[in-house]
Design an enzyme around this catalytic site. Structure first.
Site, short mmCIF file in Angstrom:
data_model
loop_
_atom_site.label_atom_id
_atom_site.label_comp_id
_atom_site.label_asym_id
_atom_site.label_seq_id
_atom_site.Cartn_x
_atom_site.Cartn_y
_atom_site.Cartn_z
N LYS A 167 40.22 18.25 79.43
CA LYS A 167 39.10 18.91 78.80
C LYS A 167 38.93 20.26 78.93
O LYS A 167 39.39 20.92 80.13
CB LYS A 167 37.79 18.21 79.92
CG LYS A 167 36.49 18.54 79.40
CD LYS A 167 35.37 18.24 80.17
CE LYS A 167 34.12 18.51 79.92
NZ LYS A 167 33.14 17.60 80.85
N SER A 204 29.95 14.99 78.44
CA SER A 204 30.44 16.10 77.94
C SER A 204 31.97 15.95 77.66
O SER A 204 32.52 16.96 76.74
CB SER A 204 29.92 17.38 78.55
OG SER A 204 30.74 17.41 79.82
N SER A 206 29.33 12.73 82.50
CA SER A 206 29.98 13.14 81.42
C SER A 206 31.61 12.73 81.54
O SER A 206 32.36 13.02 80.33
CB SER A 206 30.22 14.74 81.76
OG SER A 206 29.08 15.37 81.11
#
Length: 434
Positions: free
Chosen positions: A79, A154, A178
């Protein structure tokens, strides 16, 4: 859209093939590069040269008899709020255009020590502050089940990359859900370990008291394997107080889409129902998260407000109103709530509930029949961030339209293996049969 090379291949199987010589790390890296679908916008940057070099090194080590464990030679995506030395870390934000990481985050060093091959950086919701995954300077990540729909956020690109078969494993972070939200909405597994179980250094903070790094993979078993390979604490045997078959209770919540409820209701149908004050926990969570977000962003908001996406800027501005008193009260509330949940875990080993109460909304959609999308998306995951408890989302099936649903399992701290034992036994039952 889920036809990437790694679809249906477990990390265990890949590891066995690497060691038998049926496949090389170099071949796996090429398969990953070929499987990345630009239309999903899962990756912000693909590091072809770095991945090929890491794979070459992984093969040389295996050939020389140096085996770093189950992730050795396995392609992984990271990420884009987690630093990977020499690659851009963009946080999904115009604020960080051109930012190149000097060092690896601690968890990335662990990935490399485990022999994993880093393929690139994945799309994150801007500053990781959003459960939808559709606001980023590089555009929205798209759900492999329906490209007009969100992945969830996210850790949006990490979920899309795994769900589409581009990589068998990705790293994400989870502050209010997330890792688990995008895992659920993309039909894969995601694990939020206990608070503090994996290191946060080199990861851009959202709310430091609530932030957790964690793995996303096709299956719960692969999440467990990755977590242990990354050095996550893992008790050798269950405490003597735990029965061989974990005692599961179902958490009853309002505000769940009936189609989602129907899918989840087929699991642990005979387990007792327990009430949890999800709304109360969410209020406490919000006070703590907002105060900490304000601390991270106050200077940046004052200096360059125009560099935020308008929606995100609005959300960050709202955080500035939370007082120190409200923040301190949140910690006191948390202690009280933690005691209430601890009492539940005296009686039960695992709590089961939906991960997300709705199927994936459309990209940009903010108003849903049940209420505001951004709240609904994280409403059932963020309680477990506040309390820092291990929580796992596993694929539970699909609603009639074909969109995935996640089943969330939660346990007490230091009982992580129970989640994975329970996940293995989680098979849908047909109501009224047997």
């Amino acid at each position: 859209d889920m036809a990437g090379y790694f679809t249906g291949r477990t990390i265990d199987e890949l590891a066995a093939e690497l060691r038998s010589g049926a496949v090389t790390a170099a071949e796996l890296a090429e398969r990953a590069l070929e499987s990345i679908d630009p239309g999903l916008n899962a990756f912000v940057v693909v590091d072809e040269a770095g991945a090929r070099e890491a794979a070459r090194q992984a093969d040389a080590e295996l050939a020389a008899g140096a085996d770093r464990g189950p992730l050795h030679g396995v392609p992984v995506a990271v990420k884009d709020i987690i630093d990977v030395a020499g690659l851009p870390t963009g946080m999904g934000s115009a604020h960080f255009a051109g930012n190149i990481a000097e060092n690896d985050a601690a968890i990335v060093r662990r990935l490399r020590d485990a022999g994993a091959v880093i393929m690139g950086k994945t799309t994150t919701h801007e500053f990781a502050y959003g459960a939808s995954g559709d606001i980023a300077v590089n555009g929205p990540a798209r759900n492999p089940y329906d490209r007009e729909r969100i992945t969830g956020g996210s850790s949006a690109g990490s979920a899309a990359a795994v769900a589409s078969g581009a990589v068998p494993l990705a790293l994400g972070t989870d502050t209010g859900g997330s890792v688990r939200i995008p895992a659920a909405l993309c039909g894969i597994a995601g694990f939020k370990p206990a608070y503090g179980a994996l290191p946060l250094d080199g990861i851009f903070p959202l709310a430091p008291s609530l932030d957790h790094p964690g793995p996303l993979a096709a299956t719960a078993a692969d999440c467990a394997l990755a977590y242990r390979a990354l050095g996550g604490p893992w008790p050798d045997e269950p405490p003597a107080s735990v029965p061989r078959v974990p005692r599961v209770a179902r958490v009853v919540t309002d505000l769940v889409d009936p189609e989602v409820a129907a899918v989840i209701g087929r699991f642990f149908a005979d387990a007792p129902e327990v009430p949890v004050d999800v709304a109360g926990i969410n209020e406490t969570f919000a006070a703590m998260q907002m105060y900490e977000v304000a601390g991270v962003h106050r200077e940046r908001l004052a200096r360059a407000p125009e560099l935020y996406h308008p929606e995100l800027r609005g959300r960050v501005e709202l955080t500035m109103a939370v007082t120190r008193e409200a923040y301190e009260a949140a910690f006191r509330d948390r202690d009280r709530l933690a005691a209430e949940i601890a009492a539940l875990f005296e009686e039960y080993d695992v709590l089961a509930m939906p991960t997300v109460p709705v199927p994936a909304p459309r990209i940009g959609e903010r108003d849903l029949p049940l209420g505001p999308a951004l709240f609904l998306l994280r409403s059932l995951t963020s309680p477990w961030n506040l309390l820092g408890l291990p929580a796992l989302s596993i694929p539970a099936g699909t609603v009639p339209s074909g969109l995935p649903v996640g089943l969330q399992l939660i346990t007490r701290r230091d009982a992580d293996p129970l989640l994975f034992t329970t996940a293995r036994t989680a098979t849908p039952q047909t109501p009224g049969v047997g």
